[in-house]
Design an enzyme around this catalytic site. Structure first.
Site, PDB file in Angstrom:
ATOM      1  N   THR A 154       0.830  -1.201   0.000  1.00  0.00           N
ATOM      2  CA  THR A 154       0.000   0.000   0.000  1.00  0.00           C
ATOM      3  C   THR A 154       0.866   1.253   0.000  1.00  0.00           C
ATOM      4  O   THR A 154       0.619   2.202  -0.752  1.00  0.00           O
ATOM      5  CB  THR A 154      -0.938   0.001   1.221  1.00  0.00           C
TER       6      THR A 154
ATOM      7  N   ASN B 142      -6.652  -9.052  -6.900  1.00  0.00           N
ATOM      8  CA  ASN B 142      -6.637  -9.736  -5.612  1.00  0.00           C
ATOM      9  C   ASN B 142      -7.903 -10.537  -5.340  1.00  0.00           C
ATOM     10  O   ASN B 142      -7.877 -11.527  -4.617  1.00  0.00           O
ATOM     11  CB  ASN B 142      -6.427  -8.726  -4.485  1.00  0.00           C
TER      12      ASN B 142
ATOM     13  N   SER C 185       4.964  -6.791  -2.356  1.00  0.00           N
ATOM     14  CA  SER C 185       4.786  -6.888  -0.913  1.00  0.00           C
ATOM     15  C   SER C 185       5.331  -8.212  -0.416  1.00  0.00           C
ATOM     16  O   SER C 185       5.201  -9.242  -1.085  1.00  0.00           O
ATOM     17  CB  SER C 185       3.304  -6.765  -0.562  1.00  0.00           C
TER      18      SER C 185
ATOM     19  N   CYS D 204     -12.616  -6.320   1.649  1.00  0.00           N
ATOM     20  CA  CYS D 204     -12.689  -6.318   3.110  1.00  0.00           C
ATOM     21  C   CYS D 204     -11.885  -5.160   3.670  1.00  0.00           C
ATOM     22  O   CYS D 204     -10.783  -4.877   3.207  1.00  0.00           O
ATOM     23  CB  CYS D 204     -12.148  -7.628   3.671  1.00  0.00           C
TER      24      CYS D 204
END
Length: 389
Positions: free
Chosen positions: A72, A155, A203, A330
């Protein structure tokens, strides 16, 4: 009590043993990587090794790897209108993003809201390249330079985007191109130079590294986005603050293992996914496979049981020992309508029932067997309730 089954690797993957060992070794040592004494040089060496390993995973040069705290943060660092190249300022006027981007790109950018254009996708979740071309042409004709951000793999659905073609078209209009490769790196082959992108986000915890490390890869090593965090000049002045050496070393260890086993793992994990999908669709024909006839990650299944809310499905499976995620996005544990499925035109009744299974390095045949057992215990009750509703 039955052993739990973890099929939520797209959320986070269990830390690999190699990454754990790297963390333990760093904690047993000491030294700030900005210090010039032996201990400091030792910490700096660990970062340099990790930088080379992360670069190798995505086909880039080590000098271009800027470590951050997460994917992020890497996206936020990249998605700025202010760049430099060769000491000269470059101002980007607009940000073009696909409608299925992660919220880190859709909401985590540094452009003014009226300088962001969201581009549509087709029914399979792939960027509409003609719409991209039209937007690029419109902005360049008006003298506006664009930054294009297209994720490499989604994702929620696992769909792989046509990033190379998007980059080719974008560069034809003088635009810069960023790709969020957080879900793709370590799961499919990623060659940043072959993709033609200028910047790439990755990541650690998606590939079995420790949480707390990500990286923005400057494929064009002369590019310098405006820093998010100013201070002591770490990471070539692009990310100040003492580096998280344990997490970075673990990131490098995980990247090295993922790169070495990539080809065989793609085949192995795709076989697990396909076996589970086939069995579920055979035994429970009410299940809808949301994407199947499109290039997607080998580890990801996006399914829906219409009439059963996603949160009901996730909770029921969790109580029975199977960890999955809602197909909807989410945030802080809350489930809401999926912007990804909405952008694809998936009917709301199906979209609100979507859930995701995602395999990873620690998954095996026994996980498929146990997952099928859980579904066989849980599904009849859910089906009865959905038919009675």
């Amino acid at each position: 009590m039955n052993e739990r089954v973890y099929l939520d690797h797209n959320a986070t993957s269990p830390v690999r043993p190699e990454a754990v060992r790297a963390v333990v070794e760093i904690f047993a040592a000491t030294g700030n990587p900005s210090s010039i004494h032996g201990e400091g040089r030792g910490a700096r060496s660990e970062i340099d090794v990790a930088r080379a390993r992360v670069a190798a995973l995505v086909g880039a040069g080590p000098r271009g790897v800027v470590f951050t705290s997460s994917g992020t943060e890497a996206d936020a660092l990249a998605l700025t209108p202010h760049y430099q190249r060769g000491g000269e300022d470059q101002v980007l006027d607009v940000l073009l993003v696909s409608a299925v981007e992660h919220s880190a790109a859709l909401r985590g950018h540094r452009f003014a809201p009226d300088r962001v254009e969201v581009l549509p996708v087709d029914a399979r979740g792939r960027l509409d390249l003609d719409e991209l071309e039209a937007a690029l042409g419109r902005h360049s004709a008006a003298g506006r330079r664009a930054l294009v951000s297209i994720m490499l793999a989604n994702n929620e659905t696992g769909v792989v985007q046509p990033v190379a073609e998007a980059a080719r078209r974008a560069h034809g209009h003088g635009a810069l191109v960023h790709s969020d490769a957080v879900q793709a790196a370590g799961r499919i082959s990623v060659d940043a130079r072959a993709l033609g992108v200028d910047l790439l986000s990755v990541s650690a915890h998606k590939i079995g590294g420790a949480p707390g490390a990500g990286a923005l890869v400057l494929v064009d090593e002369e590019l310098r986005p405006a820093a998010l965090i100013g201070g002591g000049g770490q990471e070539r002045g692009l990310r100040a603050g003492s580096e998280n050496v344990p997490a970075i070393a673990a990131f490098g260890a995980a990247a090295q293992v993922a790169a070495a086993s990539l080809e065989s793992e793609q085949i192995r994990i795709a076989a697990l996914r396909d076996r589970l999908e086939s069995a579920l669709r055979c035994e429970f024909p009410e299940l809808v496979l949301l994407v199947g006839d499109v290039d997607r990650l080998p580890n990801t299944s996006s399914l829906s049981l219409p009439g059963v809310p996603a949160e009901t499905m996730v909770i029921a499976l969790d109580l029975a020992g199977l960890a999955v995620s809602a197909g909807a996005a989410c945030s802080s544990g809350k489930v809401g309508p999926s912007h990804v499925l909405s952008a694809m035109g998936v009917p709301e009744r199906i979209a609100r029932s979507a859930f995701r299974l995602s395999f990873g390095w620690s998954s095996g045949e026994e996980d498929v067997d146990r997952a099928l057992g859980v579904f066989r215990r849980v599904m009849p009750g859910l089906l009865r309730r959905s038919r009675a509703a």
